[in-house]
Design a protein around this motif. Sequence first.
Motif, PDB file in Angstrom:
ATOM      1  N   GLY A  62      43.841  33.687  35.579  1.00 33.62           N
ATOM      2  CA  GLY A  62      42.619  32.789  35.209  1.00 33.62           C
ATOM      3  C   GLY A  62      41.238  33.080  36.142  1.00 33.62           C
ATOM      4  O   GLY A  62      40.431  33.361  35.544  1.00 33.62           O
ATOM      5  N   ILE A  63      41.570  33.497  37.182  1.00 39.32           N
ATOM      6  CA  ILE A  63      40.637  33.998  38.329  1.00 39.32           C
ATOM      7  C   ILE A  63      39.772  35.248  37.803  1.00 39.32           C
ATOM      8  O   ILE A  63      38.914  35.372  37.924  1.00 39.32           O
ATOM      9  CB  ILE A  63      40.949  34.089  39.857  1.00 39.32           C
ATOM     10  CG1 ILE A  63      41.784  32.803  40.082  1.00 39.32           C
ATOM     11  CG2 ILE A  63      39.853  34.502  40.673  1.00 39.32           C
ATOM     12  CD1 ILE A  63      40.696  31.997  40.863  1.00 39.32           C
ATOM     13  N   SER A  65      40.047  36.638  34.922  1.00 41.00           N
ATOM     14  CA  SER A  65      39.280  36.401  33.581  1.00 41.00           C
ATOM     15  C   SER A  65      37.880  35.672  33.855  1.00 41.00           C
ATOM     16  O   SER A  65      36.878  36.205  33.309  1.00 41.00           O
ATOM     17  CB  SER A  65      39.872  35.257  32.439  1.00 41.00           C
ATOM     18  OG  SER A  65      41.340  36.072  32.382  1.00 41.00           O
ATOM     19  N   GLY A  66      37.856  34.834  34.750  1.00 48.94           N
ATOM     20  CA  GLY A  66      36.333  34.300  35.022  1.00 48.94           C
ATOM     21  C   GLY A  66      35.409  35.257  35.794  1.00 48.94           C
ATOM     22  O   GLY A  66      34.373  35.470  35.322  1.00 48.94           O
ATOM     23  N   LEU A  67      36.230  36.154  36.632  1.00 50.68           N
ATOM     24  CA  LEU A  67      35.232  37.249  36.964  1.00 50.68           C
ATOM     25  C   LEU A  67      34.890  38.235  36.225  1.00 50.68           C
ATOM     26  O   LEU A  67      33.770  38.616  36.093  1.00 50.68           O
ATOM     27  CB  LEU A  67      36.350  38.090  38.365  1.00 50.68           C
ATOM     28  CG  LEU A  67      36.597  37.215  39.555  1.00 50.68           C
ATOM     29  CD1 LEU A  67      37.717  37.943  40.502  1.00 50.68           C
ATOM     30  CD2 LEU A  67      35.413  37.314  40.533  1.00 50.68           C
ATOM     31  N   ALA A  69      34.563  37.651  33.179  1.00 44.48           N
ATOM     32  CA  ALA A  69      33.360  37.063  32.117  1.00 44.48           C
ATOM     33  C   ALA A  69      32.163  37.194  32.751  1.00 44.48           C
ATOM     34  O   ALA A  69      31.099  36.882  32.286  1.00 44.48           O
ATOM     35  CB  ALA A  69      33.877  35.571  31.854  1.00 44.48           C
ATOM     36  N   SER A  70      32.290  37.140  33.988  1.00 45.53           N
ATOM     37  CA  SER A  70      31.020  37.267  34.850  1.00 45.53           C
ATOM     38  C   SER A  70      30.446  38.759  35.231  1.00 45.53           C
ATOM     39  O   SER A  70      29.659  38.998  36.230  1.00 45.53           O
ATOM     40  CB  SER A  70      31.067  36.710  36.257  1.00 45.53           C
ATOM     41  OG  SER A  70      31.485  35.368  35.953  1.00 45.53           O
ATOM     42  N   LYS A  72      32.324  41.358  36.287  1.00 44.50           N
ATOM     43  CA  LYS A  72      33.187  42.142  36.954  1.00 44.50           C
ATOM     44  C   LYS A  72      34.285  43.103  36.049  1.00 44.50           C
ATOM     45  O   LYS A  72      34.772  42.600  35.042  1.00 44.50           O
ATOM     46  CB  LYS A  72      33.850  41.442  37.822  1.00 44.50           C
ATOM     47  CG  LYS A  72      33.237  40.564  38.918  1.00 44.50           C
ATOM     48  CD  LYS A  72      32.216  41.222  39.484  1.00 44.50           C
ATOM     49  CE  LYS A  72      31.451  40.529  40.594  1.00 44.50           C
ATOM     50  NZ  LYS A  72      30.211  41.299  41.250  1.00 44.50           N
ATOM     51  N   ALA A  94      43.134  33.479  28.081  1.00 44.59           N
ATOM     52  CA  ALA A  94      42.387  33.936  29.274  1.00 44.59           C
ATOM     53  C   ALA A  94      41.567  35.334  29.132  1.00 44.59           C
ATOM     54  O   ALA A  94      40.357  35.173  29.283  1.00 44.59           O
ATOM     55  CB  ALA A  94      42.656  33.349  30.611  1.00 44.59           C
ATOM     56  N   PRO A  98      39.385  36.835  24.533  1.00 44.79           N
ATOM     57  CA  PRO A  98      38.043  37.401  24.524  1.00 44.79           C
ATOM     58  C   PRO A  98      37.705  38.474  25.002  1.00 44.79           C
ATOM     59  O   PRO A  98      36.681  38.754  25.124  1.00 44.79           O
ATOM     60  CB  PRO A  98      37.515  36.226  25.796  1.00 44.79           C
ATOM     61  CG  PRO A  98      38.856  35.712  26.120  1.00 44.79           C
ATOM     62  CD  PRO A  98      40.030  36.143  25.467  1.00 44.79           C
ATOM     63  N   LEU A 100      38.520  40.319  27.423  1.00 42.70           N
ATOM     64  CA  LEU A 100      37.727  40.729  28.842  1.00 42.70           C
ATOM     65  C   LEU A 100      38.322  41.775  29.593  1.00 42.70           C
ATOM     66  O   LEU A 100      39.440  42.343  29.292  1.00 42.70           O
ATOM     67  CB  LEU A 100      37.949  39.404  29.562  1.00 42.70           C
ATOM     68  CG  LEU A 100      37.100  38.300  29.238  1.00 42.70           C
ATOM     69  CD1 LEU A 100      37.690  36.975  30.057  1.00 42.70           C
ATOM     70  CD2 LEU A 100      35.729  38.328  29.330  1.00 42.70           C
TER      71      LEU A 100
ATOM     72  N   ARG B 107      35.460  31.873  23.447  1.00 37.11           N
ATOM     73  CA  ARG B 107      34.406  32.682  24.060  1.00 37.11           C
ATOM     74  C   ARG B 107      33.911  33.799  23.334  1.00 37.11           C
ATOM     75  O   ARG B 107      34.863  34.548  22.535  1.00 37.11           O
ATOM     76  CB  ARG B 107      34.624  33.371  25.187  1.00 37.11           C
ATOM     77  CG  ARG B 107      33.879  34.410  25.833  1.00 37.11           C
ATOM     78  CD  ARG B 107      34.587  34.940  27.173  1.00 37.11           C
ATOM     79  NE  ARG B 107      33.836  35.973  27.437  1.00 37.11           N
ATOM     80  CZ  ARG B 107      32.554  36.067  28.240  1.00 37.11           C
ATOM     81  NH1 ARG B 107      32.018  34.907  28.647  1.00 37.11           N
ATOM     82  NH2 ARG B 107      31.759  37.069  28.732  1.00 37.11           N
ATOM     83  N   MET B 115      34.099  30.425  27.758  1.00 39.37           N
ATOM     84  CA  MET B 115      35.717  30.621  28.223  1.00 39.37           C
ATOM     85  C   MET B 115      36.409  30.320  26.832  1.00 39.37           C
ATOM     86  O   MET B 115      36.065  29.190  26.361  1.00 39.37           O
ATOM     87  CB  MET B 115      36.276  30.261  29.412  1.00 39.37           C
ATOM     88  CG  MET B 115      35.494  31.030  30.489  1.00 39.37           C
ATOM     89  SD  MET B 115      35.454  32.702  30.806  1.00 39.37           S
ATOM     90  CE  MET B 115      37.107  33.246  31.306  1.00 39.37           C
ATOM     91  N   SER B 125      41.140  27.472  36.625  1.00 36.65           N
ATOM     92  CA  SER B 125      41.369  28.960  37.375  1.00 36.65           C
ATOM     93  C   SER B 125      40.108  29.682  36.958  1.00 36.65           C
ATOM     94  O   SER B 125      39.441  30.431  37.539  1.00 36.65           O
ATOM     95  CB  SER B 125      42.592  29.530  36.664  1.00 36.65           C
ATOM     96  OG  SER B 125      43.553  29.024  37.279  1.00 36.65           O
ATOM     97  N   MET B 126      39.725  29.542  35.560  1.00 40.35           N
ATOM     98  CA  MET B 126      38.696  30.486  35.083  1.00 40.35           C
ATOM     99  C   MET B 126      37.481  30.007  35.694  1.00 40.35           C
ATOM    100  O   MET B 126      36.593  31.019  36.034  1.00 40.35           O
ATOM    101  CB  MET B 126      38.567  30.184  33.519  1.00 40.35           C
ATOM    102  CG  MET B 126      39.794  30.454  32.623  1.00 40.35           C
ATOM    103  SD  MET B 126      39.384  30.039  30.750  1.00 40.35           S
ATOM    104  CE  MET B 126      41.143  30.043  30.253  1.00 40.35           C
ATOM    105  N   GLY B 129      37.017  31.713  39.185  1.00 37.54           N
ATOM    106  CA  GLY B 129      36.820  33.054  39.115  1.00 37.54           C
ATOM    107  C   GLY B 129      35.368  33.118  38.645  1.00 37.54           C
ATOM    108  O   GLY B 129      34.538  34.048  39.295  1.00 37.54           O
ATOM    109  N   ILE B 130      34.656  32.407  37.920  1.00 41.34           N
ATOM    110  CA  ILE B 130      33.277  32.426  37.591  1.00 41.34           C
ATOM    111  C   ILE B 130      32.648  32.067  38.848  1.00 41.34           C
ATOM    112  O   ILE B 130      31.557  32.724  39.376  1.00 41.34           O
ATOM    113  CB  ILE B 130      32.917  31.673  36.434  1.00 41.34           C
ATOM    114  CG1 ILE B 130      33.368  32.029  35.161  1.00 41.34           C
ATOM    115  CG2 ILE B 130      31.393  31.535  36.353  1.00 41.34           C
ATOM    116  CD1 ILE B 130      33.367  31.178  34.045  1.00 41.34           C
ATOM    117  N   ALA B 133      32.584  34.903  41.205  1.00 41.22           N
ATOM    118  CA  ALA B 133      31.866  36.001  40.987  1.00 41.22           C
ATOM    119  C   ALA B 133      30.245  35.604  41.403  1.00 41.22           C
ATOM    120  O   ALA B 133      29.642  36.577  41.953  1.00 41.22           O
ATOM    121  CB  ALA B 133      31.899  36.195  39.709  1.00 41.22           C
TER     122      ALA B 133
END
Lengths: 314, 276
Positions: A62-63, A65-67, A69-70, A72, A94, A98, A100, B107, B115, B125-126, B129-130, B133
Amino acid sequence: MNSRLLAQRNYYGKALADLAGEREDIVVIDADLAGSTKTSDFKAVAPERFVEVGIAEQNMIGIASGLAASGKVVFASTFGVFATGRCWEQIRLAAAYPKLNVKIVATHCGISVGEDGASHQALEDIAIMRAIPNMTIVSPADAYEAYEATKAIAGYPGPVYMRMGRSEFPTITEEGRKFEIGKASVMRSGKDVTVIGCGQMVSSCLEAAGILAEEGIGAEVINMSTIKPLDSGAVIGSVSKTGCCVTAEEHSIIGGLGSAVAECLCESVCAPLERVGTRDTFGESGKPSDLMEKYGLTASDIVSAAKRAISRKK
Amino acid sequence: MGEYTVSELEKMADRLRLHVIEMTYAASSGHPGGSLSSAELLSVLYFHSMRHKPSDPSWDGRDRFILSKGHVAPILYAALAEAGYFPVDELLTLRKIGSRLQGHPVRGKLPGVEMSTGSLGQGLSMAAGIALAGKMDGKDYRTFCLLGDGELQSGQNWEAAMFARQYGLSGLIAFVDRNRLQITGNTEDAVGLDPLPEKWRAFGWNVIIVDGHSVRELIEAVDKASRSRKNPTVVIMNTVKGKGVSFMENNAGFHGRACSESEYRKAVGELKEALR
């Protein structure tokens, strides 16, 4: 070319450390195993871009994927069982859906993990990753290729799963040769049987080809270092010539390289296929070499499979 | 954004509710209950608190919103459409083949959706992460994440909670839609979550408890959370599932089904009355 005994993960670590200096957008994330996966090499040179999540693989994806999406490009590493199995559905939703830039790089895949036993021996990881749309799967044949593949996937868009072993095994490729995702390489030509391997089994395929040559059998050895998308042109081209095929992987015969090749062949050139891999079983504790022998993953198993495949030709 | 008055934000919440009822009725499916309980939050975020540019959805400086309880996509889509991310008419394509308005948010499919969610327990969690970043890059955007209360039964939330505290993600602001109902019924009869504020505090988060249907309390909570410079914040919103439609309120039956024709007429009548 001198063959050396090298562990892939050491070269993965080297590649990450090199990438740290080349690209600002690379982030590495690990789940308490950085010393084993060698992501610690990246941490040593770029601690501000290294993320420790602790023993929490679902959260790791999850982390990651969030990174991603930003903006990285994220390398997420742990052992193969945990990197794919524990967080399969997180990878699916996740990261993969998408598309990623999450690169899941697993070490300690296959039965050659050894003494840790079945809980730690990933033999289904290719199968479960292969079933996910948008996923690319890479299984380098040696340490040099692991280095180059790491560089290649960093520049390849979308989610990737890369699989490596734990132990040292012989190098068979040339150091510094650029890795092309989706392209198989013919390691040895032959006209009687096509032998397709991935990971450390490519080295065993070459050994088997040598044994077969002594008996006058020509084996064409293909290193299928990308399992998805499969280089079906290479498979069809070679099998059209040889008329039969053997696959060899340190993975279950269900869903892995053998399955991918079988799917390709049954929709193109129908030819006898023999699959070398674990046969719907868990592994166990033991010395890697003893396990490879017990579970039928040696060069001599490939030789026998080649002979069976040849005997089934019409 | 920011020019809406409190009473306009309250009206907007009811407008979003009306869209939810119309969309899910047109789709003959969907999740109205939890959509209605989070209407005020979506109104406050998209029409007051969030920095965002509907004409430029990927604007780098935007605040991010992650809908962890992805099944309440209708309320998110309604807010996005009203804010101008896509035409309001498109709302009625919800859940239909070929539509950008998928049953759960995706997304890349629809402008404004950050997302892909819908499998519960993953959004925090997502969002972490965002937020991480942003912290790495020295950006000052905030990351908002809406969680259902039932989904807190999933362990990944608590992995993310520990992580966010460890990394000092003060720009991460989570909201829990504490409507106390999940498909099975009362959350406390399934696997209980109380005492919920104490759980979050034990994980090192700032905790703010509000009436989730009070626009004023929500605005104050977001402002207060935004001032945190150390820890992430959770806003526990005490809400009523199905809020705004009399027969849907506190009715778990409307977690995942749309109105029948007669229910639809009644619901639309009530909401139009509220909007008058």
